[in-house]
Write a protein that holds these residues in place. Structure first.
Motif, PDB file in Angstrom:
ATOM      1  N   ARG A   1     -28.839   4.204  48.882  1.00 19.70           N
ATOM      2  CA  ARG A   1     -28.115   2.693  48.673  1.00 19.70           C
ATOM      3  C   ARG A   1     -27.173   2.479  49.824  1.00 19.70           C
ATOM      4  O   ARG A   1     -26.705   3.580  50.336  1.00 19.70           O
ATOM      5  CB  ARG A   1     -27.318   2.982  47.089  1.00 19.70           C
TER       6      ARG A   1
ATOM      7  N   GLU B   1     -24.038   2.105  49.224  1.00 22.83           N
ATOM      8  CA  GLU B   1     -22.736   3.074  48.821  1.00 22.83           C
ATOM      9  C   GLU B   1     -23.011   4.515  49.635  1.00 22.83           C
ATOM     10  O   GLU B   1     -22.021   5.005  49.643  1.00 22.83           O
ATOM     11  CB  GLU B   1     -22.733   3.102  47.245  1.00 22.83           C
ATOM     12  N   ASP B   2     -24.286   4.873  49.704  1.00 26.75           N
ATOM     13  CA  ASP B   2     -24.474   5.972  50.581  1.00 26.75           C
ATOM     14  C   ASP B   2     -24.383   5.991  51.964  1.00 26.75           C
ATOM     15  O   ASP B   2     -24.613   6.978  52.916  1.00 26.75           O
ATOM     16  CB  ASP B   2     -25.784   6.685  50.038  1.00 26.75           C
ATOM     17  N   TRP B   3     -24.079   4.788  52.636  1.00 27.31           N
ATOM     18  CA  TRP B   3     -24.143   4.596  53.946  1.00 27.31           C
ATOM     19  C   TRP B   3     -23.187   5.566  54.486  1.00 27.31           C
ATOM     20  O   TRP B   3     -23.462   6.027  55.818  1.00 27.31           O
ATOM     21  CB  TRP B   3     -24.196   3.043  54.341  1.00 27.31           C
ATOM     22  N   SER B   4     -22.019   5.478  54.280  1.00 21.77           N
ATOM     23  CA  SER B   4     -20.848   6.236  54.980  1.00 21.77           C
ATOM     24  C   SER B   4     -21.352   7.503  55.197  1.00 21.77           C
ATOM     25  O   SER B   4     -20.858   8.247  56.363  1.00 21.77           O
ATOM     26  CB  SER B   4     -19.484   5.750  54.182  1.00 21.77           C
TER      27      SER B   4
ATOM     28  N   ALA C   1     -19.000   0.780  55.780  1.00 22.77           N
ATOM     29  CA  ALA C   1     -19.353   0.796  54.589  1.00 22.77           C
ATOM     30  C   ALA C   1     -18.230  -0.003  53.584  1.00 22.77           C
ATOM     31  O   ALA C   1     -17.089   0.500  53.663  1.00 22.77           O
ATOM     32  CB  ALA C   1     -19.937   1.901  54.371  1.00 22.77           C
ATOM     33  N   ALA C   2     -18.572  -0.365  52.694  1.00 23.26           N
ATOM     34  CA  ALA C   2     -17.663  -0.902  51.612  1.00 23.26           C
ATOM     35  C   ALA C   2     -17.247   0.335  50.750  1.00 23.26           C
ATOM     36  O   ALA C   2     -15.847   0.202  50.375  1.00 23.26           O
ATOM     37  CB  ALA C   2     -18.463  -1.773  50.643  1.00 23.26           C
ATOM     38  N   CYS C   3     -17.786   1.422  50.900  1.00 21.70           N
ATOM     39  CA  CYS C   3     -17.355   2.750  49.803  1.00 21.70           C
ATOM     40  C   CYS C   3     -17.357   4.016  50.855  1.00 21.70           C
ATOM     41  O   CYS C   3     -17.978   3.636  51.924  1.00 21.70           O
ATOM     42  CB  CYS C   3     -18.570   2.839  48.754  1.00 21.70           C
ATOM     43  N   GLY C   4     -16.547   4.679  50.652  1.00 23.38           N
ATOM     44  CA  GLY C   4     -16.478   5.880  51.501  1.00 23.38           C
ATOM     45  C   GLY C   4     -15.038   6.286  51.792  1.00 23.38           C
ATOM     46  O   GLY C   4     -14.100   5.485  51.309  1.00 23.38           O
TER      47      GLY C   4
END
Length: 330
Positions: free
Chosen positions: A33, A35-38, A78-81
């Protein structure tokens, strides 16, 4: 947005910054996803750190650390991390790389900025590389290398809301004051600037208001930003860097060079990609037209930051800066 779409949208920027495209695609495949990119990029960065520790020579170790710095930096997009930790690790890896590859590089910090001064002590001119909204000093190493090869010194910096300072500061429109403090810290009475993406606005504003700016290049920089017309994803990024939606709206309202462009008296080169079409963002042609000594380079097939067209602008821009600052052309 899926991880594949997220990765594809940043592929040109990644390869333009020197990330190996095959390693990049493998990292993308490891993220189920967006969200897992970072986390996927951080794992890749740490693999390079491990290789550095096992390297057979200081040169190889330094090159691996330099690669790690770029991967850690891209993890912050990334948006999350844990962006603060990734930015800190990027900063540390770059420090280790320069200690091995360029022991003469100097770490210089001051109010609202931190960076590395690289190049010969007797360089005829210094160019400050100004990053953009979610960028940092670890991203534009190919540009820095091109300038160094032409005998210029380079100060690659993070400013307010950028890189290692993003965790403790927010973006600010009056970046010219930061550039003034950089010039003070470097002990310079004249300096060149190259600004990329939002850094292009910062560079142009500084060229208009900071008298020590002797030449400036703007790459994919905005002439004006309209908050209402921006895509939601871009609003979210600006809000994250500005400290909230209200602050972001106020910040973008100040990104307008209409009044400042005619005040730029130094040589100015504006580089745009013809495929860089972002709703709510006006590209740089009016800036080049309104500035007293503006030149415009449009690469029709170039995207944002022209990572897909590096040979069409990077050598020419480095030559232009060398000529404008030293009269030699490199």
């Amino acid at each position: 947005m899926s991880a594949a779409d997220f990765a594809d949208a940043r592929l040109s920027r990644a390869t333009g910054a020197g990330l190996d495209p095959h390693a990049y695609l493998r990292a993308a495949a490891g993220a189920a996803r967006a969200e897992d990119w970072s986390g996927s990029l951080i794992r890749t960065a740490r693999q390079y750190v491990t290789r550095a520790r096992r390297a057979a020579s200081p040169v190889s170790a330094g090159e691996y650390e330099q690669a790690a710095a770029r991967w850690f930096h891209f993890a912050t997009l990334a948006a999350c991390g844990d962006h603060a930790r990734a930015a800190a690790e990027a900063d540390a890896a770059m420090g280790r790389a320069l200690a091995l590859l360029e022991p003469g590089a100097r770490r210089i910090e001051g109010p609202g900025f931190a960076g590395w001064l690289r190049g010969p002590a007797d360089a005829k001119a210094v160019v400050v590389v100004v990053p953009g909204l979610d960028s940092g000093k670890e991203e534009f190493h190919l540009l820095a290398s091109a300038l160094l090869r032409r005998g210029l010194a380079v100060f690659a910096m993070d400013g307010p809301g950028q890189g290692v300072l993003a965790a403790t500061t927010t973006v600010r429109a009056d970046y010219d004051r930061v550039i003034g403090r950089v010039a003070d810290a470097l002990g310079l009475d004249r300096v060149g600037l190259v600004g990329l993406s939002l850094g292009g606005y910062y560079a142009a504003r500084s060229a208009a208001l900071e008298p020590r700016v002797a030449a400036a290049a703007v790459v994919s920089g905005p002439f004006r930003i309209d908050w209402e017309a921006l895509a939601p994803v871009l609003r979210e990024i600006i809000a994250r860097r500005a400290g909230g939606a209200g602050a972001a709206r106020g910040f973008t309202g100040q990104v307008d060079l209409s009044a400042l462009a005619p005040r730029i008296g130094c040589p100015l080169l504006v580089v745009d990609g013809g495929q860089d079409l972002v709703p709510g963002v006006v590209n740089g042609e009016p800036l080049a037209r309104l500035a007293a000594h503006g030149e415009y380079l449009l690469v029709p097939h170039g995207d944002h930051l022209l990572g897909n067209a590096r040979p069409d602008w990077l050598p020419a821009t480095a030559d232009w800066l060398a000529a404008a600052l030293t009269g030699t052309g490199g």
